[in-house]
Write a protein that holds these residues in place. Structure first.
Motif, PDB file in Angstrom:
ATOM      1  N   ALA A   1       2.763  -2.112  10.669  1.00  0.00           N
ATOM      2  CA  ALA A   1       1.309  -2.034  10.805  1.00  0.00           C
ATOM      3  C   ALA A   1       0.685  -3.422  10.875  1.00  0.00           C
ATOM      4  N   ILE A   2      -0.371  -3.546  11.693  1.00  0.00           N
ATOM      5  CA  ILE A   2      -1.233  -4.720  11.727  1.00  0.00           C
ATOM      6  C   ILE A   2      -2.677  -4.233  11.794  1.00  0.00           C
ATOM      7  N   HIS A   3      -3.626  -5.083  11.415  1.00  0.00           N
ATOM      8  CA  HIS A   3      -5.035  -4.782  11.640  1.00  0.00           C
ATOM      9  C   HIS A   3      -5.695  -6.033  12.195  1.00  0.00           C
ATOM     10  N   TYR A   4      -6.882  -5.866  12.773  1.00  0.00           N
ATOM     11  CA  TYR A   4      -7.477  -7.000  13.479  1.00  0.00           C
ATOM     12  C   TYR A   4      -8.999  -6.908  13.495  1.00  0.00           C
ATOM     13  N   SER A   5      -9.609  -8.062  13.639  1.00  0.00           N
ATOM     14  CA  SER A   5     -11.029  -8.218  13.942  1.00  0.00           C
ATOM     15  C   SER A   5     -11.133  -9.507  14.752  1.00  0.00           C
ATOM     16  N   ASP A   6     -11.631 -10.621  14.143  1.00  0.00           N
ATOM     17  CA  ASP A   6     -11.584 -11.913  14.824  1.00  0.00           C
ATOM     18  C   ASP A   6     -10.155 -12.445  14.906  1.00  0.00           C
ATOM     19  N   PHE A   7      -9.343 -12.075  13.933  1.00  0.00           N
ATOM     20  CA  PHE A   7      -7.955 -12.495  13.863  1.00  0.00           C
ATOM     21  C   PHE A   7      -7.068 -11.257  13.705  1.00  0.00           C
ATOM     22  N   VAL A   8      -5.774 -11.482  13.868  1.00  0.00           N
ATOM     23  CA  VAL A   8      -4.806 -10.405  13.696  1.00  0.00           C
ATOM     24  C   VAL A   8      -4.077 -10.634  12.379  1.00  0.00           C
ATOM     25  N   TYR A   9      -3.948  -9.577  11.577  1.00  0.00           N
ATOM     26  CA  TYR A   9      -3.328  -9.668  10.252  1.00  0.00           C
ATOM     27  C   TYR A   9      -2.122  -8.740  10.210  1.00  0.00           C
ATOM     28  N   GLU A  10      -0.987  -9.309   9.867  1.00  0.00           N
ATOM     29  CA  GLU A  10       0.234  -8.519   9.756  1.00  0.00           C
ATOM     30  C   GLU A  10       0.307  -7.885   8.375  1.00  0.00           C
ATOM     31  N   ASP A  11       0.444  -6.571   8.323  1.00  0.00           N
ATOM     32  CA  ASP A  11       0.475  -5.848   7.048  1.00  0.00           C
ATOM     33  C   ASP A  11       1.896  -5.612   6.562  1.00  0.00           C
ATOM     34  N   PHE A  12       2.744  -5.045   7.398  1.00  0.00           N
ATOM     35  CA  PHE A  12       4.159  -4.921   7.046  1.00  0.00           C
ATOM     36  C   PHE A  12       4.970  -4.662   8.307  1.00  0.00           C
ATOM     37  N   ALA A  13       6.218  -5.153   8.305  1.00  0.00           N
ATOM     38  CA  ALA A  13       7.102  -5.050   9.458  1.00  0.00           C
ATOM     39  C   ALA A  13       7.972  -3.802   9.367  1.00  0.00           C
ATOM     40  N   PHE A  14       8.737  -3.534  10.421  1.00  0.00           N
ATOM     41  CA  PHE A  14       9.600  -2.351  10.464  1.00  0.00           C
ATOM     42  C   PHE A  14      10.678  -2.384   9.384  1.00  0.00           C
ATOM     43  N   ASN A  15      11.088  -3.576   8.961  1.00  0.00           N
ATOM     44  CA  ASN A  15      12.165  -3.694   7.979  1.00  0.00           C
ATOM     45  C   ASN A  15      11.657  -3.954   6.564  1.00  0.00           C
ATOM     46  N   LYS A  16      10.398  -3.601   6.303  1.00  0.00           N
ATOM     47  CA  LYS A  16       9.826  -3.831   4.969  1.00  0.00           C
ATOM     48  C   LYS A  16       9.573  -2.548   4.183  1.00  0.00           C
ATOM     49  N   SER A  17       9.408  -1.435   4.859  1.00  0.00           N
ATOM     50  CA  SER A  17       9.102  -0.168   4.181  1.00  0.00           C
ATOM     51  C   SER A  17       9.968   0.929   4.778  1.00  0.00           C
ATOM     52  N   PHE A  18      10.948   1.407   4.005  1.00  0.00           N
ATOM     53  CA  PHE A  18      11.919   2.346   4.544  1.00  0.00           C
ATOM     54  C   PHE A  18      11.763   3.764   4.003  1.00  0.00           C
ATOM     55  N   LEU A  19      10.803   4.023   3.161  1.00  0.00           N
ATOM     56  CA  LEU A  19      10.539   5.370   2.666  1.00  0.00           C
ATOM     57  C   LEU A  19       9.107   5.740   3.012  1.00  0.00           C
ATOM     58  N   VAL A  20       8.881   7.026   3.294  1.00  0.00           N
ATOM     59  CA  VAL A  20       7.546   7.436   3.706  1.00  0.00           C
ATOM     60  C   VAL A  20       6.516   7.113   2.630  1.00  0.00           C
ATOM     61  N   GLU A  21       6.913   7.235   1.346  1.00  0.00           N
ATOM     62  CA  GLU A  21       5.970   6.923   0.265  1.00  0.00           C
ATOM     63  C   GLU A  21       5.592   5.448   0.285  1.00  0.00           C
ATOM     64  N   GLU A  22       6.556   4.584   0.587  1.00  0.00           N
ATOM     65  CA  GLU A  22       6.268   3.153   0.675  1.00  0.00           C
ATOM     66  C   GLU A  22       5.329   2.857   1.832  1.00  0.00           C
ATOM     67  N   VAL A  23       5.592   3.469   2.984  1.00  0.00           N
ATOM     68  CA  VAL A  23       4.754   3.239   4.155  1.00  0.00           C
ATOM     69  C   VAL A  23       3.321   3.690   3.887  1.00  0.00           C
ATOM     70  N   VAL A  24       3.171   4.891   3.347  1.00  0.00           N
ATOM     71  CA  VAL A  24       1.831   5.407   3.048  1.00  0.00           C
ATOM     72  C   VAL A  24       1.112   4.510   2.059  1.00  0.00           C
ATOM     73  N   ASN A  25       1.805   4.091   1.013  1.00  0.00           N
ATOM     74  CA  ASN A  25       1.204   3.213   0.014  1.00  0.00           C
ATOM     75  C   ASN A  25       0.785   1.881   0.624  1.00  0.00           C
ATOM     76  N   ASN A  26       1.620   1.331   1.515  1.00  0.00           N
ATOM     77  CA  ASN A  26       1.286   0.061   2.154  1.00  0.00           C
ATOM     78  C   ASN A  26       0.121   0.191   3.130  1.00  0.00           C
ATOM     79  N   ILE A  27      -0.008   1.350   3.771  1.00  0.00           N
ATOM     80  CA  ILE A  27      -1.170   1.567   4.641  1.00  0.00           C
ATOM     81  C   ILE A  27      -2.447   1.567   3.810  1.00  0.00           C
ATOM     82  N   TYR A  28      -2.429   2.231   2.666  1.00  0.00           N
ATOM     83  CA  TYR A  28      -3.626   2.268   1.821  1.00  0.00           C
ATOM     84  C   TYR A  28      -3.960   0.902   1.237  1.00  0.00           C
ATOM     85  N   LYS A  29      -2.987  -0.009   1.176  1.00  0.00           N
ATOM     86  CA  LYS A  29      -3.221  -1.355   0.659  1.00  0.00           C
ATOM     87  C   LYS A  29      -3.844  -2.295   1.692  1.00  0.00           C
ATOM     88  N   ILE A  30      -3.911  -1.878   2.938  1.00  0.00           N
ATOM     89  CA  ILE A  30      -4.434  -2.760   3.986  1.00  0.00           C
ATOM     90  C   ILE A  30      -5.897  -3.098   3.688  1.00  0.00           C
TER      91      ILE A  30
END
Length: 314
Positions: free
Chosen positions: A161-190
């Motif tokens: 996941a990434i998010h953007y406005s004036d700049f682009v911010y990297e939230d987490f890469a494909f090799n950082k969250s390998f469980l659905v619970e981790e991915v969901v939690n990291n999305i909510y942390k954005i």
């Protein structure tokens, strides 16, 4: 001498049979034959309908070529929230797409592959904090519903996941969250970074930085590359979005969930989604539609048949 004469006679017979116009070989032109048109689909994206027909008999020997097999027509009727949820489940949650691969023996074959899914969230100033939370909720729910598990296995989906406005911010890469619970939690942390809408920069970052092996993206023979962007408006800064999106579409399928964009604003976002547009672009009129959309998405996802990964499509 008799044996040679017999072989010669057989050769002449075979040549006669294989000669154009012979009794057992026809070279007449065969025209293409297609079915009647299907019914028009329900409204999709910002308001378009489509219909299809299938080939019953292909063209042969210079016959009449097949006519167009699909038509997409823009209309002024925006799809309902329920229609958008149903279409999203069928076109995005499902995993019925095939990829060609070459087996060890050199024989080309087809199989269902897992996804490397990159989520892009618009964080610009036009999105309020509460709307941003709803955006993250929508992406978290999508991750939970797509066909297949999320994990480190070669048969699992991977999410970044990434998010953007004036700049682009990297939230987490494909090799950082390998469980659905981790991915969901990291999305909510954005976090939210308000500003302008530099969509072209986000697309360039996706292609150049995120869709790379060092970020955990797999070779094309092992996964399908999908990009899903959630946005509420035009790009108004940074790289030219059409150029950036064309380059991105060469390496990934680009989907978009557009929220709060109206008919007259549809053209840019239509230009940067993959083809056919009707299966890659989904729209809601208001952020307040997201809860209803998610309710419908959960319902219709129950009807989606998930094909086993690395298996052949039915």
């Amino acid at each position: 001498m008799g044996r040679s004469s017999t072989l010669l006679d057989l050769t002449l017979v075979l040549l006669q049979i294989l000669t154009p116009g012979a009794l057992f070989f026809q070279n007449d032109p065969v025209d293409c034959l297609v079915t009647n048109w299907s019914e028009w689909s329900q409204p999709r994206a910002f308001g378009m309908v489509e219909r299809h027909r299938k080939v019953l008999r292909p063209t042969e020997n210079g016959g009449v070529h097949c006519p167009r097999l699909s038509e997409i027509v823009p209309i002024r009727e925006h799809p309902t929230v329920n229609q958008t949820a149903k279409h999203f489940a069928q076109a995005f949650v499902s995993n019925r797409r095939q990829m060609t691969y070459t087996a060890s023996g050199g024989r080309a074959s087809m199989r269902i592959l897992p996804r490397d899914l990159l989520i892009i969230i618009d964080s610009s100033g036009s999105v309020s904090p509460s709307e941003y939370e709803q955006s993250k909720q929508a992406m978290a729910e999508v991750v939970k519903l797509i066909c297949g598990d999320i994990g480190p296995s070669f048969q699992d989906n991977r999410v970044a996941a990434i998010h953007y406005s004036d700049f682009v911010y990297e939230d987490f890469a494909f090799n950082k969250s390998f469980l659905v619970e981790e991915v969901v939690n990291n999305i909510y942390k954005i976090t939210k970074h308000s500003g302008s809408t530099c969509t072209g920069d986000a697309f360039n970052y996706a292609r150049v930085v995120m869709l790379q092996p060092e970020k955990g993206m797999r070779p094309n023979s092992q996964s399908i590359k999908d990009v899903l962007i959630l946005t509420d408006g035009y790009s108004n800064c940074g790289s030219k979005v059409r150029i950036a999106s064309e380059r991105l579409k060469r390496v990934a399928n680009v989907y978009a969930l557009a929220i709060g964009m109206w008919q007259k604003q549809r053209f840019e976002i239509e230009s940067y989604t993959s083809k056919p547009t009707a299966d890659h672009l989904f729209s809601l009129k208001y952020f307040s539609d997201i809860p209803t959309f998610l309710d419908g998405l959960r319902l219709y996802s129950n009807d989606v048949y998930c094909v086993p990964f690395f298996g052949h499509q039915f």
